[in-house]
Design a protein around this motif. Structure first.
Motif, PDB file in Angstrom:
ATOM      1  N   HIS A 134       0.832  -1.208   0.000  1.00 17.45           N
ATOM      2  CA  HIS A 134       0.000   0.000   0.000  1.00 17.45           C
ATOM      3  C   HIS A 134       0.864   1.255   0.000  1.00 17.45           C
ATOM      4  N   ALA A 135       1.903   1.243  -0.827  1.00 20.50           N
ATOM      5  CA  ALA A 135       2.831   2.374  -0.895  1.00 20.50           C
ATOM      6  C   ALA A 135       3.487   2.420  -2.264  1.00 20.50           C
ATOM      7  N   THR A 136       4.121   3.542  -2.540  1.00 22.06           N
ATOM      8  CA  THR A 136       4.869   3.700  -3.777  1.00 22.06           C
ATOM      9  C   THR A 136       6.171   2.915  -3.680  1.00 22.06           C
ATOM     10  N   PRO A 137       6.452   2.020  -4.624  1.00 23.39           N
ATOM     11  CA  PRO A 137       7.692   1.244  -4.571  1.00 23.39           C
ATOM     12  C   PRO A 137       8.931   2.124  -4.716  1.00 23.39           C
ATOM     13  N   VAL A 138      10.017   1.700  -4.124  1.00 29.57           N
ATOM     14  CA  VAL A 138      11.267   2.465  -4.162  1.00 29.57           C
ATOM     15  C   VAL A 138      11.853   2.465  -5.572  1.00 29.57           C
ATOM     16  N   ASN A 139      11.739   1.357  -6.288  1.00 30.41           N
ATOM     17  CA  ASN A 139      12.350   1.234  -7.608  1.00 30.41           C
ATOM     18  C   ASN A 139      11.478   1.768  -8.743  1.00 30.41           C
ATOM     19  N   LEU A 140      10.509   2.592  -8.441  1.00 28.43           N
ATOM     20  CA  LEU A 140       9.577   3.101  -9.442  1.00 28.43           C
ATOM     21  C   LEU A 140      10.242   4.187 -10.271  1.00 28.43           C
ATOM     22  N   ASP A 141      10.135   4.090 -11.597  1.00 31.51           N
ATOM     23  CA  ASP A 141      10.689   5.121 -12.472  1.00 31.51           C
ATOM     24  C   ASP A 141       9.582   6.048 -12.982  1.00 31.51           C
ATOM     25  N   MET A 142       8.686   6.406 -12.068  1.00 27.94           N
ATOM     26  CA  MET A 142       7.571   7.305 -12.357  1.00 27.94           C
ATOM     27  C   MET A 142       7.439   8.255 -11.174  1.00 27.94           C
ATOM     28  N   ALA A 143       7.019   9.462 -11.427  1.00 32.51           N
ATOM     29  CA  ALA A 143       6.852  10.430 -10.346  1.00 32.51           C
ATOM     30  C   ALA A 143       5.807   9.929  -9.360  1.00 32.51           C
ATOM     31  N   PRO A 144       6.108   9.954  -8.055  1.00 34.68           N
ATOM     32  CA  PRO A 144       5.136   9.482  -7.053  1.00 34.68           C
ATOM     33  C   PRO A 144       3.795  10.204  -7.127  1.00 34.68           C
ATOM     34  N   GLU A 145       3.799  11.463  -7.526  1.00 42.84           N
ATOM     35  CA  GLU A 145       2.543  12.224  -7.631  1.00 42.84           C
ATOM     36  C   GLU A 145       1.644  11.661  -8.728  1.00 42.84           C
ATOM     37  N   LEU A 146       2.259  11.060  -9.745  1.00 38.74           N
ATOM     38  CA  LEU A 146       1.478  10.438 -10.808  1.00 38.74           C
ATOM     39  C   LEU A 146       1.057   9.018 -10.448  1.00 38.74           C
ATOM     40  N   PHE A 147       1.873   8.355  -9.619  1.00 39.59           N
ATOM     41  CA  PHE A 147       1.623   6.952  -9.293  1.00 39.59           C
ATOM     42  C   PHE A 147       0.548   6.776  -8.227  1.00 39.59           C
ATOM     43  N   ARG A 148       0.521   7.645  -7.233  1.00 39.92           N
ATOM     44  CA  ARG A 148      -0.429   7.483  -6.116  1.00 39.92           C
ATOM     45  C   ARG A 148      -1.884   7.428  -6.561  1.00 39.92           C
ATOM     46  N   PRO A 149      -2.330   8.305  -7.478  1.00 42.03           N
ATOM     47  CA  PRO A 149      -3.728   8.176  -7.936  1.00 42.03           C
ATOM     48  C   PRO A 149      -4.000   6.860  -8.666  1.00 42.03           C
ATOM     49  N   LEU A 150      -3.002   6.348  -9.398  1.00 42.94           N
ATOM     50  CA  LEU A 150      -3.165   5.063 -10.078  1.00 42.94           C
ATOM     51  C   LEU A 150      -3.334   3.933  -9.065  1.00 42.94           C
ATOM     52  N   LEU A 151      -2.520   3.973  -8.005  1.00 45.13           N
ATOM     53  CA  LEU A 151      -2.614   2.966  -6.951  1.00 45.13           C
ATOM     54  C   LEU A 151      -3.964   3.043  -6.242  1.00 45.13           C
ATOM     55  N   ALA A 152      -4.395   4.243  -5.924  1.00 48.07           N
ATOM     56  CA  ALA A 152      -5.682   4.412  -5.245  1.00 48.07           C
ATOM     57  C   ALA A 152      -6.836   3.913  -6.116  1.00 48.07           C
ATOM     58  N   ASP A 153      -6.778   4.196  -7.402  1.00 47.54           N
ATOM     59  CA  ASP A 153      -7.834   3.737  -8.308  1.00 47.54           C
ATOM     60  C   ASP A 153      -7.835   2.216  -8.429  1.00 47.54           C
ATOM     61  N   ALA A 154      -6.650   1.627  -8.519  1.00 41.15           N
ATOM     62  CA  ALA A 154      -6.551   0.167  -8.634  1.00 41.15           C
ATOM     63  C   ALA A 154      -7.085  -0.518  -7.379  1.00 41.15           C
ATOM     64  N   ILE A 155      -6.739  -0.014  -6.209  1.00 46.52           N
ATOM     65  CA  ILE A 155      -7.242  -0.591  -4.959  1.00 46.52           C
ATOM     66  C   ILE A 155      -8.757  -0.400  -4.859  1.00 46.52           C
TER      67      ILE A 155
END
Length: 114
Positions: free
Chosen positions: A51-72
């Motif tokens: 339930h967090a942004t992975p450390v090895n992500l090559d995407m801006a966390p601000e862009l990733f968090r909404p994707l994670l929230a939508d997927a969950i």
């Protein structure tokens, strides 16, 4: 009866949780794959399980968090829909079983003493 109830709740929660996380991982993998990122499945699995942004992500966390929230959210919606459908099915079976004529329910021990 108490043991059956506890067992049913345990199994139900485990199955619905598995359904929820599987749907969330699938959805997040699709989102990440659309952006041509590498190891989309690994990143999605780590993100959903922690339930967090992975450390090895090559995407801006601000862009990733909404994707994670939508997927969950999609995973949770599927789990709730399945739980509701199973609840309605159980209620229907109980109502149908309660409407059988008395003669079809077996011997009545209170009146059949023979």
């Amino acid at each position: 009866m108490n043991a059956l109830r506890q067992g049913g709740m345990t199994i139900g929660i485990a199955l619905l949780g598995t359904l929820m996380s599987t749907r969330a991982i699938s959805s997040l993998t699709d989102y990440i794959s659309a952006t041509n990122r590498t190891d989309a499945l690994g990143v999605a699995t780590t993100a959903v399980r922690q339930h967090a942004t992975p450390v090895n992500l090559d995407m801006a966390p601000e862009l990733f968090r909404p994707l994670l929230a939508d997927a969950i959210g999609q995973g949770f919606s599927l789990a709730v829909a399945c739980a509701g459908a199973l609840g309605l099915l159980a209620a229907t079976v109980l109502v149908a079983a309660g409407r059988r004529p008395l003669r079809d329910r077996g011997p009545n021990l209170a009146t059949d003493r023979g």
